[in-house]
Motif scaffolding. Structure first.
Motif, PDB file in Angstrom:
ATOM      1  N   THR A   1       0.986  -1.071   0.060  1.00 56.06           N
ATOM      2  CA  THR A   1       0.007  -0.058  -0.047  1.00 56.06           C
ATOM      3  C   THR A   1       1.026   1.226  -0.014  1.00 56.06           C
ATOM      4  N   ARG A   2       0.595   2.328  -0.960  1.00 50.84           N
ATOM      5  CA  ARG A   2       1.507   3.372  -1.136  1.00 50.84           C
ATOM      6  C   ARG A   2       0.958   4.173   0.106  1.00 50.84           C
ATOM      7  N   PRO A   3       1.863   5.220   0.523  1.00 48.95           N
ATOM      8  CA  PRO A   3       1.391   6.226   1.555  1.00 48.95           C
ATOM      9  C   PRO A   3       0.467   6.944   1.091  1.00 48.95           C
ATOM     10  N   TRP A   4      -0.089   7.780   2.057  1.00 52.47           N
ATOM     11  CA  TRP A   4      -1.292   8.860   1.655  1.00 52.47           C
ATOM     12  C   TRP A   4      -0.206   9.982   0.876  1.00 52.47           C
ATOM     13  N   GLY A   5      -1.028  10.744   0.004  1.00 49.21           N
ATOM     14  CA  GLY A   5      -0.241  11.702  -0.604  1.00 49.21           C
ATOM     15  C   GLY A   5      -0.315  13.225   0.016  1.00 49.21           C
ATOM     16  N   GLU A   6      -0.089  13.980  -0.633  1.00 48.96           N
ATOM     17  CA  GLU A   6      -0.125  15.475  -0.249  1.00 48.96           C
ATOM     18  C   GLU A   6      -1.680  15.905  -0.094  1.00 48.96           C
ATOM     19  N   THR A   7      -2.178  16.592   1.232  1.00 49.37           N
ATOM     20  CA  THR A   7      -3.434  17.115   1.295  1.00 49.37           C
ATOM     21  C   THR A   7      -3.725  18.253   0.511  1.00 49.37           C
ATOM     22  N   LYS A   8      -5.165  17.975   0.033  1.00 49.98           N
ATOM     23  CA  LYS A   8      -5.519  19.204  -1.021  1.00 49.98           C
ATOM     24  C   LYS A   8      -7.032  19.390  -0.388  1.00 49.98           C
ATOM     25  N   LEU A   9      -7.316  20.565  -0.593  1.00 50.64           N
ATOM     26  CA  LEU A   9      -8.662  21.240  -0.200  1.00 50.64           C
ATOM     27  C   LEU A   9      -9.569  21.021  -1.302  1.00 50.64           C
ATOM     28  N   ASP A  10     -10.700  20.306  -1.006  1.00 47.53           N
ATOM     29  CA  ASP A  10     -11.852  20.125  -1.988  1.00 47.53           C
ATOM     30  C   ASP A  10     -13.022  21.175  -1.748  1.00 47.53           C
ATOM     31  N   LYS A  11     -12.643  22.196  -2.663  1.00 43.51           N
ATOM     32  CA  LYS A  11     -13.324  23.507  -2.729  1.00 43.51           C
ATOM     33  C   LYS A  11     -15.132  23.106  -2.697  1.00 43.51           C
ATOM     34  N   LYS A  12     -15.279  22.054  -3.707  1.00 46.60           N
ATOM     35  CA  LYS A  12     -16.461  21.859  -4.264  1.00 46.60           C
ATOM     36  C   LYS A  12     -17.304  21.165  -2.873  1.00 46.60           C
ATOM     37  N   GLU A  13     -16.733  20.313  -2.259  1.00 51.69           N
ATOM     38  CA  GLU A  13     -17.139  19.431  -1.194  1.00 51.69           C
ATOM     39  C   GLU A  13     -17.515  20.392   0.216  1.00 51.69           C
ATOM     40  N   SER A  14     -16.416  21.373   0.057  1.00 44.52           N
ATOM     41  CA  SER A  14     -16.403  22.330   1.408  1.00 44.52           C
ATOM     42  C   SER A  14     -17.616  23.137   1.216  1.00 44.52           C
ATOM     43  N   GLU A  15     -17.883  23.846  -0.012  1.00 39.43           N
ATOM     44  CA  GLU A  15     -18.873  24.443  -0.057  1.00 39.43           C
ATOM     45  C   GLU A  15     -20.280  23.714   0.001  1.00 39.43           C
ATOM     46  N   GLU A  16     -20.353  22.636  -0.316  1.00 35.77           N
ATOM     47  CA  GLU A  16     -21.473  21.918  -0.265  1.00 35.77           C
ATOM     48  C   GLU A  16     -21.799  21.781   1.236  1.00 35.77           C
ATOM     49  N   LEU A  17     -20.846  21.338   2.065  1.00 37.14           N
ATOM     50  CA  LEU A  17     -20.986  20.998   3.427  1.00 37.14           C
ATOM     51  C   LEU A  17     -21.422  22.408   4.302  1.00 37.14           C
ATOM     52  N   ARG A  18     -20.684  23.383   3.730  1.00 37.25           N
ATOM     53  CA  ARG A  18     -21.021  24.729   4.399  1.00 37.25           C
ATOM     54  C   ARG A  18     -22.381  25.173   4.189  1.00 37.25           C
ATOM     55  N   LYS A  19     -23.179  24.793   2.783  1.00 36.04           N
ATOM     56  CA  LYS A  19     -24.449  24.953   2.784  1.00 36.04           C
ATOM     57  C   LYS A  19     -25.482  24.249   3.641  1.00 36.04           C
ATOM     58  N   ASN A  20     -24.935  22.888   3.640  1.00 32.13           N
ATOM     59  CA  ASN A  20     -25.752  22.018   4.310  1.00 32.13           C
ATOM     60  C   ASN A  20     -25.785  22.388   5.989  1.00 32.13           C
ATOM     61  N   MET A  21     -24.400  22.747   6.299  1.00 25.16           N
ATOM     62  CA  MET A  21     -24.183  23.130   7.709  1.00 25.16           C
ATOM     63  C   MET A  21     -25.173  24.475   8.133  1.00 25.16           C
ATOM     64  N   LYS A  22     -24.965  25.445   7.295  1.00 26.96           N
ATOM     65  CA  LYS A  22     -25.732  26.662   7.451  1.00 26.96           C
ATOM     66  C   LYS A  22     -27.152  26.589   7.699  1.00 26.96           C
ATOM     67  N   ALA A  23     -27.758  25.549   6.770  1.00 21.17           N
ATOM     68  CA  ALA A  23     -29.294  25.367   6.824  1.00 21.17           C
ATOM     69  C   ALA A  23     -29.529  24.822   8.103  1.00 21.17           C
ATOM     70  N   ALA A  24     -28.797  23.646   8.450  1.00 21.60           N
ATOM     71  CA  ALA A  24     -29.027  22.912   9.686  1.00 21.60           C
ATOM     72  C   ALA A  24     -28.835  23.754  11.055  1.00 21.60           C
ATOM     73  N   LEU A  25     -27.843  24.810  11.039  1.00 17.91           N
ATOM     74  CA  LEU A  25     -27.588  25.608  12.096  1.00 17.91           C
ATOM     75  C   LEU A  25     -28.418  26.672  12.261  1.00 17.91           C
ATOM     76  N   GLU A  26     -29.094  27.208  11.266  1.00 20.39           N
ATOM     77  CA  GLU A  26     -30.062  28.213  11.395  1.00 20.39           C
ATOM     78  C   GLU A  26     -31.468  27.953  11.630  1.00 20.39           C
ATOM     79  N   ILE A  27     -31.909  26.429  11.748  1.00 18.67           N
ATOM     80  CA  ILE A  27     -33.241  26.246  11.975  1.00 18.67           C
ATOM     81  C   ILE A  27     -33.344  26.311  13.554  1.00 18.67           C
ATOM     82  N   PRO A  28     -34.253  27.037  13.981  1.00 17.40           N
ATOM     83  CA  PRO A  28     -34.456  27.209  15.385  1.00 17.40           C
ATOM     84  C   PRO A  28     -34.780  26.047  16.066  1.00 17.40           C
ATOM     85  N   PRO A  29     -34.365  25.497  17.356  1.00 14.87           N
ATOM     86  CA  PRO A  29     -35.030  24.297  17.923  1.00 14.87           C
ATOM     87  C   PRO A  29     -36.439  24.410  18.228  1.00 14.87           C
ATOM     88  N   THR A  30     -37.146  23.244  18.123  1.00 20.77           N
ATOM     89  CA  THR A  30     -38.500  23.460  18.243  1.00 20.77           C
ATOM     90  C   THR A  30     -38.821  22.711  19.673  1.00 20.77           C
TER      91      THR A  30
END
Length: 134
Positions: A105-134
């Motif tokens: 098994t080869r070693p893990w390579g360089e770390t890269k930022l996935d901008k598309k997945e980061s933006e998608e997670l940000r949108k999902n997180m924003k929607a979940a965090l801004e819903i007031p608790p019921t």
């Protein structure tokens, strides 16, 4: 003896410094409320590797996908107090790749930022965090 193969390189650890380039959102919660809300959100479907309320950093365990060409995704979230009722959250999905051969098994390579997945997670997180608790 002593002239064998050179030592194999060790795995590259995830480079968390790339997280500062992640997607940013601002939420209308105190720092303490935002930190706990983000931590709870991430715990729903990820394992937390480390979290530090003082530094505002939350890191998940890497999730590995694939057989011969593997991808490891790690989420790093950085929180920053803006004022008493506002917190900035930076979300980064960090990826590493490696290949597996028949006997090695080869070693893990360089770390890269996935901008598309980061933006998608940000949108999902924003929607979940801004819903007031019921």
């Amino acid at each position: 003896y002593g002239q064998g193969r050179p030592p194999t390189p060790t795995d590259q650890p995830v480079d968390l410094s790339k997280a500062v380039e992640g997607s940013q959102l601002t939420i209308s919660k105190s720092y303490e409320e935002a930190y706990q809300a983000v931590l709870d959100y991430l715990k729903k479907d990820r394992v937390i590797a480390s979290s530090d309320r003082e530094t505002g950093k939350i890191v998940t365990e890497g999730v590995i996908e694939g057989d011969y060409r593997q991808t490891k995704r790690t989420v790093c979230v950085l929180l920053n107090r803006c004022d008493a009722n506002t917190t900035t959250v930076r979300v980064a999905v960090l990826k590493q790749f490696r290949r597996k051969a028949a006997l090695q098994t080869r070693p893990w390579g360089e770390t890269k930022l996935d901008k598309k997945e980061s933006e998608e997670l940000r949108k999902n997180m924003k929607a979940a965090l801004e819903i007031p608790p019921t």
